[in-house]
Design a protein around this motif. Structure first.
Motif, PDB file in Angstrom:
ATOM      1  N   ASN A  97       0.642   2.307  -5.825  1.00  0.00           N
ATOM      2  CA  ASN A  97       1.536   1.867  -4.699  1.00  0.00           C
ATOM      3  C   ASN A  97       1.512   2.585  -3.699  1.00  0.00           C
ATOM      4  O   ASN A  97       2.088   3.412  -3.042  1.00  0.00           O
ATOM      5  CB  ASN A  97       2.795   1.862  -5.158  1.00  0.00           C
ATOM      6  CG  ASN A  97       3.100   0.721  -6.398  1.00  0.00           C
ATOM      7  OD1 ASN A  97       2.674  -0.506  -6.268  1.00  0.00           O
ATOM      8  ND2 ASN A  97       3.874   1.006  -7.294  1.00  0.00           N
ATOM      9  N   MET A  98       0.113   2.336  -2.927  1.00  0.00           N
ATOM     10  CA  MET A  98      -0.153   3.244  -1.804  1.00  0.00           C
ATOM     11  C   MET A  98      -1.319   2.323  -1.084  1.00  0.00           C
ATOM     12  O   MET A  98      -1.933   1.351  -1.444  1.00  0.00           O
ATOM     13  CB  MET A  98      -0.800   4.484  -2.063  1.00  0.00           C
ATOM     14  CG  MET A  98      -1.900   4.453  -2.922  1.00  0.00           C
ATOM     15  SD  MET A  98      -2.536   6.016  -3.793  1.00  0.00           S
ATOM     16  CE  MET A  98      -3.513   6.531  -2.240  1.00  0.00           C
ATOM     17  N   ALA A  99      -1.466   2.882   0.255  1.00  0.00           N
ATOM     18  CA  ALA A  99      -2.743   2.344   0.877  1.00  0.00           C
ATOM     19  C   ALA A  99      -3.909   3.040   0.724  1.00  0.00           C
ATOM     20  O   ALA A  99      -4.260   4.159   1.146  1.00  0.00           O
ATOM     21  CB  ALA A  99      -2.264   2.473   2.480  1.00  0.00           C
ATOM     22  N   CYS A 100      -4.834   2.502  -0.365  1.00  0.00           N
ATOM     23  CA  CYS A 100      -5.973   2.859  -0.797  1.00  0.00           C
ATOM     24  C   CYS A 100      -7.133   2.930   0.425  1.00  0.00           C
ATOM     25  O   CYS A 100      -7.765   3.773   0.429  1.00  0.00           O
ATOM     26  CB  CYS A 100      -6.390   2.311  -2.177  1.00  0.00           C
ATOM     27  SG  CYS A 100      -5.607   2.896  -3.426  1.00  0.00           S
ATOM     28  N   GLU A 101      -6.873   1.740   0.954  1.00  0.00           N
ATOM     29  CA  GLU A 101      -7.934   1.624   2.263  1.00  0.00           C
ATOM     30  C   GLU A 101      -7.649   2.397   3.310  1.00  0.00           C
ATOM     31  O   GLU A 101      -6.354   1.906   4.042  1.00  0.00           O
ATOM     32  CB  GLU A 101      -7.991   0.073   2.504  1.00  0.00           C
ATOM     33  CG  GLU A 101      -8.714  -0.342   3.695  1.00  0.00           C
ATOM     34  CD  GLU A 101     -10.394  -0.006   3.555  1.00  0.00           C
ATOM     35  OE1 GLU A 101     -10.941   1.014   4.082  1.00  0.00           O
ATOM     36  OE2 GLU A 101     -10.948  -0.733   2.667  1.00  0.00           O
ATOM     37  N   GLY A 125      -0.794  -1.725  -7.654  1.00  0.00           N
ATOM     38  CA  GLY A 125      -2.088  -1.887  -7.285  1.00  0.00           C
ATOM     39  C   GLY A 125      -2.127  -1.723  -5.900  1.00  0.00           C
ATOM     40  O   GLY A 125      -1.381  -1.877  -4.884  1.00  0.00           O
ATOM     41  N   CYS A 126      -3.611  -1.598  -5.477  1.00  0.00           N
ATOM     42  CA  CYS A 126      -4.198  -1.609  -4.159  1.00  0.00           C
ATOM     43  C   CYS A 126      -5.460  -2.133  -3.920  1.00  0.00           C
ATOM     44  O   CYS A 126      -6.330  -2.053  -5.156  1.00  0.00           O
ATOM     45  CB  CYS A 126      -4.056   0.124  -3.609  1.00  0.00           C
ATOM     46  SG  CYS A 126      -5.154   1.188  -4.376  1.00  0.00           S
ATOM     47  N   THR A 127      -5.860  -2.580  -2.946  1.00  0.00           N
ATOM     48  CA  THR A 127      -7.037  -3.281  -2.664  1.00  0.00           C
ATOM     49  C   THR A 127      -8.070  -2.208  -1.481  1.00  0.00           C
ATOM     50  O   THR A 127      -7.344  -1.941  -0.496  1.00  0.00           O
ATOM     51  CB  THR A 127      -6.997  -4.587  -2.067  1.00  0.00           C
ATOM     52  OG1 THR A 127      -6.421  -5.300  -3.236  1.00  0.00           O
ATOM     53  CG2 THR A 127      -8.404  -5.313  -2.016  1.00  0.00           C
ATOM     54  N   TYR A 128      -9.319  -2.051  -1.775  1.00  0.00           N
ATOM     55  CA  TYR A 128     -10.028  -1.389  -0.740  1.00  0.00           C
ATOM     56  C   TYR A 128     -11.386  -1.600  -0.685  1.00  0.00           C
ATOM     57  O   TYR A 128     -11.982  -1.971  -1.888  1.00  0.00           O
ATOM     58  CB  TYR A 128      -9.459   0.206  -0.784  1.00  0.00           C
ATOM     59  CG  TYR A 128     -10.213   0.581  -2.158  1.00  0.00           C
ATOM     60  CD1 TYR A 128     -11.248   1.499  -2.244  1.00  0.00           C
ATOM     61  CD2 TYR A 128      -9.425   0.174  -3.279  1.00  0.00           C
ATOM     62  CE1 TYR A 128     -11.339   1.916  -3.584  1.00  0.00           C
ATOM     63  CE2 TYR A 128      -9.965   1.001  -4.568  1.00  0.00           C
ATOM     64  CZ  TYR A 128     -10.630   1.700  -4.538  1.00  0.00           C
ATOM     65  OH  TYR A 128     -11.187   2.178  -5.746  1.00  0.00           O
ATOM     66  N   ASN A 129     -11.985  -1.261   0.490  1.00  0.00           N
ATOM     67  CA  ASN A 129     -13.187  -1.027   0.258  1.00  0.00           C
ATOM     68  C   ASN A 129     -13.969   0.202   0.244  1.00  0.00           C
ATOM     69  O   ASN A 129     -14.724   0.620  -0.471  1.00  0.00           O
ATOM     70  CB  ASN A 129     -14.025  -1.741   1.796  1.00  0.00           C
ATOM     71  CG  ASN A 129     -15.446  -1.447   2.104  1.00  0.00           C
ATOM     72  OD1 ASN A 129     -16.387  -1.654   1.350  1.00  0.00           O
ATOM     73  ND2 ASN A 129     -15.896  -1.044   3.279  1.00  0.00           N
ATOM     74  N   TYR A 130     -12.993   1.141   1.159  1.00  0.00           N
ATOM     75  CA  TYR A 130     -13.461   2.679   1.131  1.00  0.00           C
ATOM     76  C   TYR A 130     -12.230   3.280   1.321  1.00  0.00           C
ATOM     77  O   TYR A 130     -11.224   2.972   1.997  1.00  0.00           O
ATOM     78  CB  TYR A 130     -14.522   3.034   2.258  1.00  0.00           C
ATOM     79  CG  TYR A 130     -14.839   4.528   2.403  1.00  0.00           C
ATOM     80  CD1 TYR A 130     -15.556   5.244   1.246  1.00  0.00           C
ATOM     81  CD2 TYR A 130     -13.920   5.109   3.199  1.00  0.00           C
ATOM     82  CE1 TYR A 130     -15.901   6.303   1.193  1.00  0.00           C
ATOM     83  CE2 TYR A 130     -14.431   6.705   3.384  1.00  0.00           C
ATOM     84  CZ  TYR A 130     -15.255   7.082   2.273  1.00  0.00           C
ATOM     85  OH  TYR A 130     -15.360   8.606   2.334  1.00  0.00           O
TER      86      TYR A 130
END
Length: 225
Positions: A97-101, A125-130
């Motif tokens: 529950n964080m800003a992975c991106e 969950g989190c979504t990211y490219n990098y």
């Protein structure tokens, strides 16, 4: 009766907390149309069992030598030290529950990645490219390394069945990937490697490479020369 009741309560209190809980689950979803497999999902439970699903890719009608881009749907098993660290990180990162991106917007696209967690202690969950976060980077490398091993295993199975002469080059590629930390959890393709070792129709050079990779499995993932 009161004393007996106290004994029961004490016995229940002595039961480890984790036994009453369903095992936690972590997921990693990846998408990049430029790679093979272009889309896959790893589901991993805290006991080390899991599942790998990869969609089939588009065929290559212009390349008659290309292997079919078949999908995969199979169980996996991840070694205990890796599983422990994965779930330790998941909990330390608040179940994702964080800003992975948090990478640079100008960075090249390396694939859409989604981390997820579901357990009695929380979910997220989190979504990211990098991600610049070292622990998220480590998780990403682990998940992609597992997927790379399974993809190489699929290729080895196909080549063993349809074109043994290409096995040596494919096994050399896998050895290099293992040396570079790009292919992980080789135990998931141990049966494929063993079948190559036992096949006297395979080049001895390829058998030797397969034996080397099996030795790494036996060593618990420690890379040997």
């Amino acid at each position: 009766m009161r004393a007996a009741g106290l004994v029961v309560i004490a016995a229940l209190a002595a039961v480890p907390y984790g036994i009453a809980q369903a095992p936690a689950t972590m997921t990693f979803h990846f998408e990049n149309a430029q790679l093979q497999p272009a889309k896959y999902l790893i589901t991993l439970h805290e006991d080390g069992t899991g599942h790998f699903h990869a969609d089939a890719g588009p065929s290559s009608p212009d390349d008659i030598a290309a292997l079919p881009n078949e999908g995969q749907d199979r169980p996996i098993q991840v070694t205990s030290p890796t599983v422990e660290r994965i779930f330790e990180i998941a909990r330390a990162k608040k179940f994702f529950n964080m800003a992975c991106e948090n990478g640079d917007a100008h960075l090249a696209f390396t694939g859409k990645k989604e981390l997820g967690y579901q357990g009695a202690d929380g979910h997220g969950g989190c979504t990211y490219n990098y991600s610049k976060d070292p622990k998220i980077q480590w998780l990403t490398t682990e998940m992609q390394g597992i997927a790379a091993t399974l993809e190489e295993g699929r290729r080895l199975e196909l080549e063993h069945e349809h074109g043994r002469l290409t096995l040596d080059a494919e096994l050399e590629t896998l050895e290099q990937m293992v040396q570079n930390g790009q292919a992980l959890e080789l135990g998931n393709i141990a049966q494929t490697l063993l079948a190559i070792v036992k096949d006297d129709a395979v080049l001895q050079r390829a058998q030797k490479r397969a034996r080397h990779l099996l030795a790494i499995v036996d060593a618990g993932g420690i890379v040997t020369k």
